[in-house]
Design a protein around this motif. Sequence first.
Motif, PDB file in Angstrom:
ATOM      1  N   ASP A   1       0.840  -1.215   0.000  1.00 33.20           N
ATOM      2  CA  ASP A   1       0.000   0.000   0.000  1.00 33.20           C
ATOM      3  C   ASP A   1       0.870   1.259   0.000  1.00 33.20           C
ATOM      4  O   ASP A   1       0.595   2.216  -0.738  1.00 33.20           O
ATOM      5  CB  ASP A   1      -0.920   0.031   1.225  1.00 33.20           C
ATOM      6  CG  ASP A   1      -1.963  -1.083   1.153  1.00 33.20           C
ATOM      7  OD1 ASP A   1      -2.167  -1.639   0.046  1.00 33.20           O
ATOM      8  OD2 ASP A   1      -2.552  -1.402   2.207  1.00 33.20           O
ATOM      9  N   GLU A   2       1.912   1.236   0.817  1.00 36.64           N
ATOM     10  CA  GLU A   2       2.792   2.407   0.893  1.00 36.64           C
ATOM     11  C   GLU A   2       3.544   2.602  -0.425  1.00 36.64           C
ATOM     12  O   GLU A   2       3.792   3.728  -0.851  1.00 36.64           O
ATOM     13  CB  GLU A   2       3.803   2.268   2.038  1.00 36.64           C
ATOM     14  CG  GLU A   2       3.213   2.494   3.413  1.00 36.64           C
ATOM     15  CD  GLU A   2       2.472   1.291   3.979  1.00 36.64           C
ATOM     16  OE1 GLU A   2       2.345   0.273   3.264  1.00 36.64           O
ATOM     17  OE2 GLU A   2       2.027   1.369   5.133  1.00 36.64           O
TER      18      GLU A   2
ATOM     19  N   LEU B   1      11.186   4.887   0.562  1.00 35.17           N
ATOM     20  CA  LEU B   1      10.682   4.804   1.921  1.00 35.17           C
ATOM     21  C   LEU B   1      11.900   4.853   2.843  1.00 35.17           C
ATOM     22  O   LEU B   1      12.887   4.149   2.604  1.00 35.17           O
ATOM     23  CB  LEU B   1       9.927   3.496   2.154  1.00 35.17           C
ATOM     24  CG  LEU B   1       8.623   3.298   1.376  1.00 35.17           C
ATOM     25  CD1 LEU B   1       7.976   1.975   1.781  1.00 35.17           C
ATOM     26  CD2 LEU B   1       7.653   4.448   1.615  1.00 35.17           C
TER      27      LEU B   1
ATOM     28  N   PHE C   1       8.799   5.790   6.966  1.00 37.05           N
ATOM     29  CA  PHE C   1       8.059   4.566   7.284  1.00 37.05           C
ATOM     30  C   PHE C   1       8.274   4.193   8.756  1.00 37.05           C
ATOM     31  O   PHE C   1       8.214   3.033   9.133  1.00 37.05           O
ATOM     32  CB  PHE C   1       8.531   3.430   6.353  1.00 37.05           C
ATOM     33  CG  PHE C   1       7.641   2.214   6.381  1.00 37.05           C
ATOM     34  CD1 PHE C   1       6.431   2.201   5.722  1.00 37.05           C
ATOM     35  CD2 PHE C   1       8.018   1.078   7.099  1.00 37.05           C
ATOM     36  CE1 PHE C   1       5.606   1.082   5.752  1.00 37.05           C
ATOM     37  CE2 PHE C   1       7.196  -0.049   7.139  1.00 37.05           C
ATOM     38  CZ  PHE C   1       5.980  -0.049   6.465  1.00 37.05           C
TER      39      PHE C   1
END
Length: 456
Positions: free
Chosen positions: A113-114, A132, A223
């Motif tokens: 999703d990220e 991230l 993250f």
Amino acid sequence: MNTKLGYVLLAAGKGTRMHSDSPKVLQTVLGKPLLGYVFDALRQVPPNIVWTVIGFGAQEVRSVFSGRDLQFILQEEQLGTGHAVSLAWPEVEASGLSHICVLNGDTPYVPVDEVEALASMCAEEGAAMGMLTLELENPFGYGRVIRSSEGTVLRVVEEKDFDAVEHGGEVHEVNSGVYVFDVGRCSNLLAKIDRDNAQGEFYLTQMISICSEAGLPIVGMPFGNSELLRGINSPMDLVNFEETLRDWIVSSHLHAGVILRNANSIVIGPDVEIEPGAELVGPCEVYGCSRIERGAKIASHCWIKDSILGSCQVKSFSHIEGSRVWAGATVGPFARLRPGSDIGQNARIGNFVEVKNTVLHVGAKAGHLSYLGDSEIGAGANIGAGTITCNYDGVRKHRTEIGAGAFIGSNTALVAPVVVGEGALVGAGSVVTKDVPDGVLCVARARQTNIERKKR
Ligand code: UD1
Ligand code: CA
């Protein structure tokens, strides 16, 4: 904004720090190879837009995943992560994707999703790339993210090139190894990666300074400090990650209603299904695609892989692989079920019984010290202690069939191929080389003679 996102997985490295002759991405966590986690996380992505760069132990990697629809790219010499991506790039460009996510194959967790959010953000902001980042108390081993005073990502400095004094103190924000590249914007820039660094490798992370020097925006998306996105480089990393995941899996089964006694010593693989109402006692290990159904009771010291256990009882020290055990059956203690064993309802496999590629129908029993291979045992048949199916003639394997209700006396050798009929009775100590018809008594052993001894 619309993005068309594909994936390049980097899995060619040897993993020197792992001190193993196998490629690092095949190291297992809870019985499953690291790269298997990545592939499974991307199950929803069409396989024609996922490329995996392999190199060290490439043949081994291919064969472990041979059943899957995968596209491999060979990196014969592992000259660095930047080199690995450049080998995949022609395929990426030809595919018409707008963005490509690059992942390290030594990081089993994939935050899908990220990654998608990162790709959208790159598209919206017209960024050339995004990454991230993690915030780690101890950043040792990771590429440090250097930002400007305004917070713009400028570059990543690898561990071996990092000098706290030169770089203005320790930096706790690190590169997680999850990147998104805008394919169009990055195509001409990849070739600028050089080997001018402490390791003499083509670092993919040089793309960050290349983009920033070209004045192209870079998204650095934090993250947090998640344990999940840690790269696995050493045995210590591997075992720490495994313990974190084990603990999480065990807790989630407990929450769902599975009784796990001595839970700290129970190891359950990520793809194992356990129904609420099943019960396991540690220490024990359950791996692969196993399913344990409601009502099943598994005692301590069992090892189970790729097996389906109905509402049965498995007693201590049993080893079960590729097998099915139906409701009401009991197995063990000290039983070994090898692949292809099917233990029917209310059937019983006792201590020191080895079973392979064999079906026991309802209520059949083999209580002690037997080998049953390549055979079919009819309902209610009784296999005496020490019975052996002699299934191998040195070249080929042969089948043994035993009819319903048959009784095989102790210490019988059934020389396959052979059929023992329904309700037949075989005398103890027989060596059965010919078929036995239904209902008869078979005695295939030397007759006993009692001879008077000479008086001294
Ligand atoms: C890499 C990053 C680092 C980041 C960290 C996150 C680089 C140069 N550094 O470091 O900034 O913080 O991951 O975990 O990328 N591989 C190939 N071909 C090669 C070399 C490596 O496919 O020639 C693969 C490896 O199999 C591995 C992945 O790339 O899966 C990363 O390589 P690794 O050596 O583990 O990089 P790190 O030192 O961890
Ligand atoms: Ca790594």
